[in-house]
Design a protein around this motif. Structure first.
Motif, mmCIF file in Angstrom:
data_model
loop_
_atom_site.group_PDB
_atom_site.id
_atom_site.type_symbol
_atom_site.label_atom_id
_atom_site.label_comp_id
_atom_site.label_asym_id
_atom_site.label_seq_id
_atom_site.Cartn_x
_atom_site.Cartn_y
_atom_site.Cartn_z
ATOM 1 N N LYS A 165 0.837 -1.194 0.000
ATOM 2 C CA LYS A 165 0.000 0.000 0.000
ATOM 3 C C LYS A 165 0.872 1.244 0.000
ATOM 4 O O LYS A 165 1.995 1.220 0.507
ATOM 5 N N LYS A 166 0.353 2.322 -0.563
ATOM 6 C CA LYS A 166 1.096 3.572 -0.601
ATOM 7 C C LYS A 166 1.293 4.112 0.812
ATOM 8 O O LYS A 166 0.381 4.126 1.625
ATOM 9 N N VAL A 167 2.514 4.583 1.062
ATOM 10 C CA VAL A 167 2.821 5.161 2.364
ATOM 11 C C VAL A 167 2.257 6.576 2.456
ATOM 12 O O VAL A 167 1.646 6.950 3.462
ATOM 13 N N PHE A 168 2.489 7.350 1.407
ATOM 14 C CA PHE A 168 1.954 8.709 1.360
ATOM 15 C C PHE A 168 0.576 8.652 0.704
ATOM 16 O O PHE A 168 0.450 8.626 -0.518
ATOM 17 N N SER A 169 -0.440 8.565 1.554
ATOM 18 C CA SER A 169 -1.798 8.377 1.089
ATOM 19 C C SER A 169 -2.763 9.146 1.975
ATOM 20 O O SER A 169 -2.458 9.478 3.128
ATOM 21 N N LYS A 170 -3.937 9.424 1.438
ATOM 22 C CA LYS A 170 -4.977 10.095 2.219
ATOM 23 C C LYS A 170 -5.442 9.224 3.387
ATOM 24 O O LYS A 170 -6.070 9.719 4.330
ATOM 25 N N ASP A 171 -5.111 7.933 3.316
ATOM 26 C CA ASP A 171 -5.518 7.009 4.387
ATOM 27 C C ASP A 171 -4.933 7.413 5.737
ATOM 28 O O ASP A 171 -5.485 7.081 6.782
ATOM 29 N N ILE A 172 -3.799 8.110 5.691
ATOM 30 C CA ILE A 172 -3.152 8.506 6.938
ATOM 31 C C ILE A 172 -4.005 9.507 7.718
ATOM 32 O O ILE A 172 -3.844 9.696 8.922
ATOM 33 N N LEU A 173 -4.938 10.137 7.010
ATOM 34 C CA LEU A 173 -5.835 11.110 7.645
ATOM 35 C C LEU A 173 -7.094 10.451 8.194
ATOM 36 O O LEU A 173 -7.854 11.081 8.932
ATOM 37 N N LYS A 174 -7.294 9.179 7.831
ATOM 38 C CA LYS A 174 -8.481 8.467 8.276
ATOM 39 C C LYS A 174 -8.250 7.855 9.657
ATOM 40 O O LYS A 174 -7.300 7.104 9.872
ATOM 41 N N LYS A 175 -9.143 8.177 10.566
ATOM 42 C CA LYS A 175 -9.002 7.731 11.944
ATOM 43 C C LYS A 175 -9.030 6.220 12.058
ATOM 44 O O LYS A 175 -8.262 5.616 12.827
#
Length: 253
Positions: free
Chosen positions: A36-46
């Motif tokens: 999975k991408k490390v720099f992703s919008k997922d990092i903003l998902k709680k």
């Protein structure tokens, strides 16, 4: 207050940055094995962040390594003079990530190795702008590092009928060659084999591992890289010569 000509404020900043990046390493260790991408919008998902348990020990270790690195490399007036600090500041978190992932899962993600290569090649180009010999040494280090482990892997497959080590280790050594150069990557290889041999014997003797079980070699490479990073080349060379000559080196000089 100054320590080794560096203001204590810089050490505080290095420690704080180390803690922050240490937290990010944990995120990378969760994402990379799953491609999975490390720099992703997922990092903003709680809900995604909840899946990653905070590793305070990793954060502290990274912070300490950053402080020690600053102590040895110092801060200089020009960008070129600070390349060593930048180079190893980028490498340290990737080494920690490789150590943990390989230890837990017996793999070193291609994306992680490729990132090391990409950054290493950019750094070789940057060094080449000021001294082409340094850049050539970095490129040769890549060839020698990958070459040593590729030969061992192929020979292991030919003789034993199975891989002596994974190709992830080959890629890791090639990438590290870009950061350490020819002489140091050879030292890293020798130390890694020594550490690997000692720990493997202990694991087998205590029956923590069976003879047919795979023992990840990446952690040994990472430990060796840190040893070479923070200890003088001459001291390490002398120790290795004493070990491989059974203490005979220098006895008759």
């Amino acid at each position: 207050m100054y320590i080794n000509d560096v203001s204590i404020l810089y050490y505080a900043c290095a420690g704080g940055l180390g803690l922050l990046i240490g937290s990010f390493i944990n995120w990378c260790n969760y994402r990379l094995p799953e491609n999975k991408k490390v720099f992703s919008k997922d990092i903003l998902k709680k809900e995604e962040r909840k899946k990653v348990k905070t590793n305070y020990l990793l954060m502290v270790i990274n912070a300490i390594l950053y402080i020690v690195l600053l102590y040895f490399c110092k801060i200089h007036d020009t960008l070129y003079a600070n390349l060593s600090l930048i180079k190893f500041g980028l490498l340290i978190p990737m080494l920690l990530s490789a150590f943990l992932i390989d230890y837990k899962l017996q793999i070193i993600p291609n994306r992680l190795n490729l990132t090391m290569f990409e950054i290493g090649l950019l750094l070789a180009f940057a060094y080449g702008m000021g001294n082409i010999n340094i850049a050539l040494n970095m490129i040769l280090g890549m060839i020698v590092g990958a070459g040593i482990f590729l030969i061992i892997t192929l020979l292991g497959g030919f003789i034993a009928g199975k891989e002596a080590m994974g190709f992830g280790d080959v890629k890791l050594m090639g990438a590290l060659g870009l950061y350490f150069g020819v002489a140091n990557i050879i030292i890293i290889a020798l130390i890694a084999f020594l550490i690997g041999a000692v720990i493997s014997i202990i694991l087998l003797a205590t029956k923590m591992k069976k003879t047919d079980e795979y023992i990840a070699f990446g952690p040994f490479i990472v430990i060796s890289a840190f040893i070479v990073l923070f200890f003088p080349f001459g001291v390490l060379m002398n120790i290795l010569l004493q070990i491989f000559t059974l203490g005979l080196y220098g006895r008759f000089n």
